[in-house]
Structures are given as structure tokens and as C-alpha cells.
Design a protein around this motif. Sequence first.
Motif, PDB file in Angstrom:
ATOM      1  N   LEU A 233       0.827  -1.193   0.000  1.00 45.00           N
ATOM      2  CA  LEU A 233       0.000   0.000   0.000  1.00 45.00           C
ATOM      3  C   LEU A 233       0.868   1.252   0.000  1.00 45.00           C
ATOM      4  O   LEU A 233       1.909   1.308   0.667  1.00 45.00           O
ATOM      5  CB  LEU A 233      -0.883   0.039   1.251  1.00 45.00           C
ATOM      6  N   ASP A 234       0.415   2.252  -0.746  1.00 48.97           N
ATOM      7  CA  ASP A 234       0.987   3.587  -0.620  1.00 48.97           C
ATOM      8  C   ASP A 234       0.221   4.251   0.512  1.00 48.97           C
ATOM      9  O   ASP A 234      -0.861   4.811   0.308  1.00 48.97           O
ATOM     10  CB  ASP A 234       0.827   4.354  -1.929  1.00 48.97           C
ATOM     11  N   LEU A 235       0.759   4.194   1.723  1.00 48.66           N
ATOM     12  CA  LEU A 235       0.023   4.637   2.896  1.00 48.66           C
ATOM     13  C   LEU A 235      -0.278   6.132   2.886  1.00 48.66           C
ATOM     14  O   LEU A 235      -1.145   6.592   3.642  1.00 48.66           O
ATOM     15  CB  LEU A 235       0.780   4.264   4.172  1.00 48.66           C
ATOM     16  N   THR A 236       0.386   6.903   2.031  1.00 47.86           N
ATOM     17  CA  THR A 236       0.068   8.325   1.949  1.00 47.86           C
ATOM     18  C   THR A 236      -1.328   8.552   1.384  1.00 47.86           C
ATOM     19  O   THR A 236      -1.884   9.639   1.525  1.00 47.86           O
ATOM     20  CB  THR A 236       1.093   9.072   1.077  1.00 47.86           C
ATOM     21  N   ARG A 237      -1.900   7.530   0.741  1.00 47.82           N
ATOM     22  CA  ARG A 237      -3.259   7.646   0.210  1.00 47.82           C
ATOM     23  C   ARG A 237      -4.324   7.268   1.237  1.00 47.82           C
ATOM     24  O   ARG A 237      -5.513   7.421   0.976  1.00 47.82           O
ATOM     25  CB  ARG A 237      -3.433   6.753  -1.017  1.00 47.82           C
ATOM     26  N   PHE A 238      -3.916   6.765   2.386  1.00 48.73           N
ATOM     27  CA  PHE A 238      -4.865   6.203   3.348  1.00 48.73           C
ATOM     28  C   PHE A 238      -4.734   6.837   4.733  1.00 48.73           C
ATOM     29  O   PHE A 238      -4.617   6.131   5.734  1.00 48.73           O
ATOM     30  CB  PHE A 238      -4.664   4.684   3.454  1.00 48.73           C
ATOM     31  N   PRO A 239      -4.744   8.174   4.824  1.00 49.60           N
ATOM     32  CA  PRO A 239      -4.669   8.783   6.154  1.00 49.60           C
ATOM     33  C   PRO A 239      -5.952   8.529   6.936  1.00 49.60           C
ATOM     34  O   PRO A 239      -7.015   8.289   6.362  1.00 49.60           O
ATOM     35  CB  PRO A 239      -4.492  10.268   5.843  1.00 49.60           C
ATOM     36  N   SER A 240      -5.850   8.595   8.248  1.00 52.78           N
ATOM     37  CA  SER A 240      -6.976   8.304   9.136  1.00 52.78           C
ATOM     38  C   SER A 240      -7.519   9.584   9.762  1.00 52.78           C
ATOM     39  O   SER A 240      -6.769  10.504  10.077  1.00 52.78           O
ATOM     40  CB  SER A 240      -6.523   7.356  10.245  1.00 52.78           C
ATOM     41  N   SER A 241      -8.839   9.580   9.996  1.00 52.77           N
ATOM     42  CA  SER A 241      -9.472  10.650  10.761  1.00 52.77           C
ATOM     43  C   SER A 241     -10.093  10.088  12.037  1.00 52.77           C
ATOM     44  O   SER A 241     -10.980  10.699  12.635  1.00 52.77           O
ATOM     45  CB  SER A 241     -10.560  11.330   9.918  1.00 52.77           C
ATOM     46  N   GLY A 242      -9.638   8.902  12.453  1.00 51.28           N
ATOM     47  CA  GLY A 242     -10.209   8.238  13.612  1.00 51.28           C
ATOM     48  C   GLY A 242      -9.150   7.776  14.584  1.00 51.28           C
ATOM     49  O   GLY A 242      -7.960   8.069  14.430  1.00 51.28           O
ATOM     50  N   PRO A 243      -9.555   7.019  15.589  1.00 49.70           N
ATOM     51  CA  PRO A 243      -8.608   6.569  16.610  1.00 49.70           C
ATOM     52  C   PRO A 243      -7.584   5.551  16.131  1.00 49.70           C
ATOM     53  O   PRO A 243      -6.549   5.374  16.762  1.00 49.70           O
ATOM     54  CB  PRO A 243      -9.505   5.974  17.695  1.00 49.70           C
ATOM     55  N   TYR A 244      -7.871   4.868  15.004  1.00 51.42           N
ATOM     56  CA  TYR A 244      -6.901   3.927  14.440  1.00 51.42           C
ATOM     57  C   TYR A 244      -6.493   4.368  13.045  1.00 51.42           C
ATOM     58  O   TYR A 244      -7.248   5.046  12.344  1.00 51.42           O
ATOM     59  CB  TYR A 244      -7.484   2.515  14.363  1.00 51.42           C
ATOM     60  N   ARG A 245      -5.309   3.971  12.652  1.00 56.91           N
ATOM     61  CA  ARG A 245      -4.825   4.175  11.288  1.00 56.91           C
ATOM     62  C   ARG A 245      -4.283   2.859  10.764  1.00 56.91           C
ATOM     63  O   ARG A 245      -3.965   1.943  11.538  1.00 56.91           O
ATOM     64  CB  ARG A 245      -3.729   5.253  11.247  1.00 56.91           C
ATOM     65  N   ILE A 246      -4.153   2.761   9.449  1.00 56.52           N
ATOM     66  CA  ILE A 246      -3.604   1.549   8.840  1.00 56.52           C
ATOM     67  C   ILE A 246      -2.085   1.537   9.005  1.00 56.52           C
ATOM     68  O   ILE A 246      -1.416   2.516   8.692  1.00 56.52           O
ATOM     69  CB  ILE A 246      -3.946   1.479   7.342  1.00 56.52           C
ATOM     70  N   GLU A 247      -1.576   0.423   9.488  1.00 57.32           N
ATOM     71  CA  GLU A 247      -0.122   0.236   9.506  1.00 57.32           C
ATOM     72  C   GLU A 247       0.318  -0.592   8.308  1.00 57.32           C
ATOM     73  O   GLU A 247       1.319  -0.291   7.654  1.00 57.32           O
ATOM     74  CB  GLU A 247       0.331  -0.446  10.797  1.00 57.32           C
ATOM     75  N   SER A 248      -0.453  -1.663   7.995  1.00 54.84           N
ATOM     76  CA  SER A 248      -0.108  -2.515   6.856  1.00 54.84           C
ATOM     77  C   SER A 248      -1.298  -3.381   6.484  1.00 54.84           C
ATOM     78  O   SER A 248      -2.250  -3.523   7.254  1.00 54.84           O
ATOM     79  CB  SER A 248       1.093  -3.406   7.194  1.00 54.84           C
ATOM     80  N   PHE A 249      -1.224  -3.958   5.298  1.00 55.54           N
ATOM     81  CA  PHE A 249      -2.239  -4.903   4.856  1.00 55.54           C
ATOM     82  C   PHE A 249      -1.629  -5.884   3.871  1.00 55.54           C
ATOM     83  O   PHE A 249      -0.892  -5.511   2.959  1.00 55.54           O
ATOM     84  CB  PHE A 249      -3.417  -4.197   4.168  1.00 55.54           C
TER      85      PHE A 249
END
Length: 573
Positions: A233-249
Motif C-alpha cells: 500500500l501507498d500509505l500516503t493515500r490512506f490517512p486516518s481521521s479516527g482513533p486507528y490508522r492503517i499500519e499494513s495490509f
Amino acid sequence: MRKPRSRAVRLIAVLAAGTLAAGLAAGCSSKNQVPSIGYAVDATIASYNGGSTLGASTGTTAVFGRVITGFFYTGPEGQQVADTDFGTAKEVPGEAQTIQYRLNPDGVYSDGVPTSCDDLVLAWAARSGRFTKPGERGPVPLFDAASTTGYADIERVDCQAGSRDATVVFRPDRHYSAWRNLFTAGELMPAHVAARVANVPNVVSALQSGDPNALGRVAEFWNTGWNFGTGNLDLTRFPSSGPYRIESFSAKDGLVLVSNERWWGNKPATGRILVWPKNIDLTDKVGDSAMGVIDIGAGSVKDLNLDGFKVQNVPSRGAEQLILATGGVLGSVDLRRALALCVPRQALFDKLGKVKDAPKTGLGAGPLNAHIVQQDSLFYPSATGAAGKFGGGDVPGATQAVAASKANNPTIRIGYLRPDERRAQTVAMITEACKPAGITVVDAGAVDFTPSQLTEGKVDAILGGTAGAPGPSGSLTGVAATSALRTGSGINFGRFGNGRYDAITDQLAADDNSTTQLNLLTDAENLLWAELPSIPLFATPRTIAFGGGLQNGIAAANQAGSGWNMDRWVLKR
């Protein structure tokens, strides 16, 4: 700004404790808290964008509801709950229906970009249905939105780019009662990411002005740019607005969610959640003691040993159903009626849909006799009379309907996402019941099945939940169920189109008078049982299990899944 949501969660926990709460583990205080909790849910991780057709039909909100937040989220009873950590929304007086939205001044995405009304403008533009492009048969939507319900009624979103405030004004002749279903968790996407990748400096002005070149680039990204592929994943495309964020998939390691350091609300009680989707070997994971929470279709995993878990089998807000093509072999309403007459709906409920201690009335009390009316609604008994002739097993009636369709030895392929033991048995029972009527039913379940295969003509029917979802689905308001049968809706995979039905649903959305609602719902159900774009079976039964030592687990048998409050989970062992 942080306190109201935690109070709401505590209140919901108290209200739900009698029937749906997992018992708090006694004597856990002397045990150690586990730093990571495994969560198995039979959604598929296909898209970050819950407003897209792919996201809505695969269960995005059940996975990312505490990653991508919004003004409301779906609570454990299927109701919409205000998330005041994210912001506030209120209806204000005016000639036209007007909603004032105010984002929390502390709100910031995990990449450091402040939340803003730009996100509302993008959501509205993508789901309004007003932006189209030329197609072979006329204009087609530019955005692949799951539905336009509610958003299509909005005249404009007043927003200064980067502002925390937005005013949403509906069209003068429209009123949308269920406005709390707009701009919700899992669907309010980061506009700054779309702007950056699409190379659009000011997404608000581009969308408000209708700049065709900018719109095309933004739509292309919105449609597929948040999809999960097989690579990194290009994690720059998947920022979070909640209590958790994506680390990996990854398919091997699942989805890893970790605490979002920039979250401005209450810190998650557990810093790491491992989400295991539909396609994992759940039996193996449970055997490894890797699971803390399990939320799957009842009977879907064969020989699953849940010793040590507190297990609940409950009927859900999701409608287990056959969603039918309205072209191809099932293009004839006579053949759709033949299938509905021979499908053994009562027998299917008795064997596969009935939970232990099923209620005498309400959700899960019997076969589902409605397409869009909630089974526990006061309107349900009066609005569902047209279902009476479709109890199932009417071979003479089905045989006659096959003859009327002029179909010669019809074959119907039923698709669903494998592995799923209960749905495999469902297809087997339908196969046997319909064979004497001259209908051949083929089990077309596959490990890579998606509801779009119905639209593509690869199958003739989908066996799934509301809007074809493989896992958690449905809500108290039933917006997805209604939208899934509207002309042109992205989640209308069978491509059913009926102007009268569309008009009825428009009236339902605007008029909450009980007599009017009953009359309209009865008209809708009579029409749908006559046209048969789908065949309701039963309220999808769910198995929801909390491991020993799991605290604050509250089952949610609806589209949000039991991960709706994962940021409050604590596991002590």
C-alpha cells in the motif's frame, strides 16, 4: 469536545447490555492486558472508500468505521449515533431544508492535514449523480457511487476551501428525513488526497464550478484510488481521521490497525487491532488463540470450535436474499416468479435462518416477507401481504410460470463468496426444490466472487446480504435496502428499474406521516413482489463471539459490525 462521544458509548453499552453485550470478564483485574486483539469479520477488504460501489458491497464500514470517521456512525442496534468527536450537525430553520455542519477545531488527519469541509464537498459531488460522461446508451455517472440517495437531493454545499464549517442546502422541492445517514463514518473520504493525486490544486472550486478536466481526474481517483490491490500500500493515500490508522495490509498478515497518534479524542484502549477478513482460515486462527472478537454469518464456517468464547447467535439487520438479474435468463418476470414460487423460503428459514430462542415477532421471527420494510417495524404485518403466495415449494405454480416464460430448460447460476457452508447449503436446498419445476440451479459460489459479477452477466443471481454484501449489512433506517433497488444505483446489481418504485421511495424519504408511510410501503412491497428484483429469505443470522477476558465488546448485527467500538476493547489474559 472529547467527552460527549464517550458518554454516548457508555449509554449505548448500558442499553445494549441486556441482550447484546459480552459479559465483562470477572476477576480480570489481576491479569495482564494483551497489546493486540484479533478481529475476524466476514467482510472483504477491497476498498477504503465506503461510498463507492465496491466499498459498500464488500463491507468497508464494518472494517474502517473507526479509521475513517464522520458526523454519525452506526450503533449496535443499527441506529445512527452522532460522533461529536468528529463534529456536529444540526438542522436549521429555512425555506429549504438546511443542515449546518461544524468540524471539531482539533480535527486533523494522521498525515497532519486538518479536516475540513472540502471532504463534504467531495462526498456530495461523488454521490450527487449530477456529474456524468458520455456512454454507449447515453450519459453515465462519472463517479462509481454506491447510491445517490439523499445526496441527490442536495442543491449545494456552501464551503470555503479549508474551512471547518459547511452549510448543506437541499433543493426547494425536496426534504430528506434520513439526513443523518449522510457524511458518515467509513464514507467521508480525505479530499486532500484526491486533490493531490489528481493534481487539482483546489478541489472545492473545481467541484463547485464543474471543471470537466478536474472532475474527470478526481472521479478517476475516487473510483479506484482507494482500492486495495495485492501489492504494498501507498500509505500516503490512506490517512486516518479516527482513533486507528492503517499500519499494513496483506493477504497473509491481514489488516493491521494501530493507534493514530494524531487522534484528538480518547486514546484507543488497545493499541493494535488485527483484522482478519472473509478469506482467512478462521479455524486455524481460532486454534492459535489469535482471536479476541469474531463476527461472521452463523453456520458459515464448518466445524468452528468456539470453546472459551462467549457466543451469541442473533438475527441481523441484513436481509439474506437472492438478488436477481433483470436481463438474460431472468429477464422474464414469469421466470423470476417461477424461481420465487419454488424457492423453499420457510424450509430455508427453519433449517438455516432460525436462531436458537428465536423471537415470536420482530427480527428473525420467521421468513423475511419484505424487500425494504424492517421485520420489527410496526408497518411490517400490514405491508407484507403480497408475500403470502411465496412460502416456497409450489412446484405446480412454478412449473406453470416457467411455461409462461417460454424458457426452455432454464439454468440459473447463483453466485456468492466462498467459503460459506450455510450459503452452500442454501443453494443445495434451492436446487432440489426447483428441479421438479424444470429449473436447473447451479452453485456458482467462488472465492473471488463480487456482486458486480451479476451486472457483468457472469451469474444470474447473488446470494448475500443487503446490497449483496457478503458479511455485516443492514441498518435501522434501511437506506441501503431501499437504494439497492432504485434505478441507476451503483448497488442495484440486477439493474432493476421501475419509475413507480423510485417515486415511492422519494415520497418515503420526505414524508414521515405514519399513515402515508404505511400506504407507500404497502405499495412498494406489492410492486416488488410482483416484479421480483430479489427474493427475501430471512434476517441473516450472525455468530458474534467474544474471547475470554475481552471487555467492552458489544455485538452489532448490522452494517457496522461488532468492530463499531473497537477502540474501547480491552483483552486481559
